[in-house]
Design a protein around this motif. Structure first.
Motif, PDB file in Angstrom:
ATOM      1  N   LEU A 121      -6.574  12.592 -28.377  1.00  0.00           N
ATOM      2  CA  LEU A 121      -6.632  12.897 -29.759  1.00  0.00           C
ATOM      3  C   LEU A 121      -6.348  11.533 -30.471  1.00  0.00           C
ATOM      4  O   LEU A 121      -6.861  11.450 -31.638  1.00  0.00           O
ATOM      5  CB  LEU A 121      -5.791  14.047 -30.100  1.00  0.00           C
TER       6      LEU A 121
ATOM      7  N   ASP B  27      -9.454   9.089 -30.706  1.00  0.00           N
ATOM      8  CA  ASP B  27     -10.376   9.643 -31.543  1.00  0.00           C
ATOM      9  C   ASP B  27      -9.743   9.293 -32.913  1.00  0.00           C
ATOM     10  O   ASP B  27     -10.659   8.897 -33.520  1.00  0.00           O
ATOM     11  CB  ASP B  27     -10.338  11.016 -31.360  1.00  0.00           C
TER      12      ASP B  27
ATOM     13  N   ALA C  27      -7.284   9.400 -40.673  1.00  0.00           N
ATOM     14  CA  ALA C  27      -7.153  10.254 -39.397  1.00  0.00           C
ATOM     15  C   ALA C  27      -5.674  10.068 -38.666  1.00  0.00           C
ATOM     16  O   ALA C  27      -5.306  11.007 -38.313  1.00  0.00           O
ATOM     17  CB  ALA C  27      -8.397  10.045 -38.589  1.00  0.00           C
TER      18      ALA C  27
ATOM     19  N   ARG D 222      -2.793  21.506 -29.256  1.00  0.00           N
ATOM     20  CA  ARG D 222      -3.772  22.492 -30.184  1.00  0.00           C
ATOM     21  C   ARG D 222      -3.575  22.259 -31.698  1.00  0.00           C
ATOM     22  O   ARG D 222      -4.206  22.237 -32.130  1.00  0.00           O
ATOM     23  CB  ARG D 222      -3.211  23.906 -29.877  1.00  0.00           C
TER      24      ARG D 222
ATOM     25  N   GLU E 280      -4.932  18.949 -32.888  1.00  0.00           N
ATOM     26  CA  GLU E 280      -6.591  19.129 -32.942  1.00  0.00           C
ATOM     27  C   GLU E 280      -6.980  19.848 -34.075  1.00  0.00           C
ATOM     28  O   GLU E 280      -7.928  19.478 -34.638  1.00  0.00           O
ATOM     29  CB  GLU E 280      -6.971  19.559 -31.652  1.00  0.00           C
ATOM     30  N   ARG E 281      -6.433  21.053 -34.173  1.00  0.00           N
ATOM     31  CA  ARG E 281      -6.968  22.016 -35.160  1.00  0.00           C
ATOM     32  C   ARG E 281      -6.695  21.407 -36.726  1.00  0.00           C
ATOM     33  O   ARG E 281      -7.504  21.259 -37.473  1.00  0.00           O
ATOM     34  CB  ARG E 281      -6.003  23.201 -35.170  1.00  0.00           C
TER      35      ARG E 281
ATOM     36  N   LEU F 114      -6.642  18.153 -37.435  1.00  0.00           N
ATOM     37  CA  LEU F 114      -7.669  17.113 -37.393  1.00  0.00           C
ATOM     38  C   LEU F 114      -8.864  17.735 -37.769  1.00  0.00           C
ATOM     39  O   LEU F 114      -9.512  16.920 -38.425  1.00  0.00           O
ATOM     40  CB  LEU F 114      -7.418  16.191 -36.106  1.00  0.00           C
ATOM     41  N   GLU F 115      -9.110  18.662 -37.070  1.00  0.00           N
ATOM     42  CA  GLU F 115     -10.738  19.167 -37.482  1.00  0.00           C
ATOM     43  C   GLU F 115     -10.799  19.672 -38.724  1.00  0.00           C
ATOM     44  O   GLU F 115     -11.916  19.517 -39.407  1.00  0.00           O
ATOM     45  CB  GLU F 115     -10.744  20.443 -36.453  1.00  0.00           C
ATOM     46  N   ARG F 116      -9.719  20.345 -39.307  1.00  0.00           N
ATOM     47  CA  ARG F 116      -9.773  20.803 -40.748  1.00  0.00           C
ATOM     48  C   ARG F 116      -9.654  20.088 -41.666  1.00  0.00           C
ATOM     49  O   ARG F 116     -10.040  20.273 -42.842  1.00  0.00           O
ATOM     50  CB  ARG F 116      -8.878  21.991 -40.685  1.00  0.00           C
TER      51      ARG F 116
END
Ligand code: NDP
Ligand code: MG
Length: 401
Positions: A323, A326, A334, A361, A364-365, A367-369
């Motif tokens: 993560l 990325d 980010a 988790r 990651e969530r 970062l995705e949103r």
């Protein structure tokens, strides 16, 4: 090799020191170094967040001109703690107080050992004010690396790494030209769980995660070591300190923590820096640089040292490391989102409101949103930090596996 570290090379006789985060793990070890060299330091500033009891003891011993504490209420508690005949000390409060203390005209060297995002603003201000900053607080560079780099280029400020891996790389790079560097190789202890079966990660307790095999550190970085987010943050820290592209920053698990990191060069040579795992050594080097001061820190015992192991990290088992790679690749806000989500998730784990596996988790969530904003200002970074923390609090995560 890099502009960040190169502004000036003076070796002043006595350093007028502001120690931000004096009551923590790095802070107290810094004061152990200061005790070894009382003539080389004049402690001007000490800061804490809550622990005014320890701060009051430090003030009695080191007699700073100024302290900073986290709140007005803690400032009052601090003042009640000082004996009537205590020397005068100016008491500042909160984030503004930290910035004022870090930029005082009677300070030459700032050691940044606050934990987390809270360390960014005072370190940035200190660099802008032309101070020499010995930096332990890696979150500063993770979140605001671009701003710190700009401030270093624009002014007379200077940055020296305290983090043991980056101190090792800094030492390996001495005398080398930028062109000849091939890869930076950050070593990682792997934390307490590197050889634990992944199926059992859901059962990891706070106590187990706080039990680091090689290093004694503050709670947040100890959990980061257990998830390997610490190494991810260090990859981002290395990118900003040494200006090396991310695909040339490798991580190797080295459970003995004797090789603190390595640099490989264009001719196939590899330089490594070794030593007993003891933060006082890199702390002292960041303060003594370019000199090395003779000190009684523990030596490597070649009769005890039978082997050094290295292996590639398992990114499926430790998703935080991927993560972080990325987030560095994505750039902009980010890494700030990654850092804030991680700080919030680690806080939840320590409060037993989240399981160990929920930390990656949650990161990651979030970062995705959250959208990534390019070229953020400090205000943009603060906003991204606030929003990412809020998102973690809203996540419907079970307090289990
Ligand atoms: P600790 O938790 O032991 O200490 C943190 C220090 O910061 C304490 O003085 C604490 O005060 C203060 N602090 C906490 N929150 C705030 C806040 N919001 N505002 C101002 N001050 C605050 O951390 P460590 O010493 O372990 O780590 C410090 C930094 O150094 C971290 O960024 C870590 O990643 C890095 N680092 C640490 C290493 C280690 O060996 N410990 C190794 C390499 C890097 P109080 O005591 O009152 O809470
Ligand atoms: Mg480290």
């Amino acid at each position: 090799m890099d502009p960040l570290l190169q502004n000036g090379t003076s070796d002043p006789e006595s350093r007028r020191l502001a120690l931000l985060g004096a009551t923590g793990s790095v802070g107290t070890q810094t004061l152990e170094v200061v005790r070894l060299f009382p003539d080389r330091f004049d402690v001007r500033v000490l800061t804490c967040h809550q622990n005014v009891e320890r701060l009051a003891d430090q003030v009695q011993e080191f007699r700073p001109a100024c302290v900073v504490v986290g709140s007005v209420e803690r400032a009052e508690a601090f003042e009640r703690m000082l004996p009537a005949d205590a020397p005068d000390v100016r008491v500042l409060v909160g984030p503004e107080g930290l910035c004022e203390a870090a930029t005082r005209s009677d300070v030459d060297v700032v050691l940044g050992a606050v934990v987390g995002f809270a360390g960014l603003r005072p370190v940035l201000r200190a660099v802008e004010a032309g101070k020499q900053v010995a930096l332990a607080n890696k979150e500063t560079l993770v979140v605001g690396g671009a701003l710190v780099a700009q401030a270093l280029e624009a002014g007379d400020g200077r940055l020296l790494p305290v983090d043991s891996e980056h101190s090792a790389i800094f030492q390996c790079l001495a005398g080398e030209s930028e062109r000849s560097v091939e890869d930076l190789v950050l070593t990682a202890s792997g934390g307490p769980f590197w050889d634990r079966p992944a199926e059992t990660f859901g059962e990891i307790t706070v106590e187990e995660a706080l039990d680091h095999p090689n290093w004694s550190m503050g709670a947040k970085i100890t959990i980061d070591s257990a998830t390997m987010m610490n190494k991810g943050l260090e990859v981002i820290e290395a990118k900003w300190l040494f200006d090396v592209p991310v695909d040339r920053i490798q991580v190797l698990v080295h459970p003995q923590s004797i090789v603190h990191s390595m640099v490989s060069f264009a001719d196939g040579a590899v330089k490594a820096q070794l030593g007993v795992p003891d933060m006082k050594v890199p702390i002292q080097y960041a303060l003594s640089y370019p000199a090395r001061w003779p000190a009684p820190h523990e030596r490597l015992d070649w009769d005890e040292l039978s082997r050094l192991d290295f292996e590639r990290p398992d990114l499926d088992k430790f998703p935080c490391l991927q993560l972080a790679y990325d987030a560095l690749e994505a750039g902009g806000t980010a890494p700030a989102i990654l850092n804030a989500a991680n700080e919030a998730a680690v806080g939840c784990f320590l409060d037993e409101q989240m399981g160990f596996r929920d930390i990656p988790r949650a990161v990651e969530r979030v970062l995705e949103r959250l959208p990534v904003q390019a070229d953020p200002t400090l205000e943009d970074l603060v906003a991204a930090d606030t929003e990412a923390r809020r998102r973690v609090e809203e996540l419907p995560l079970p307090a289990s596996n």
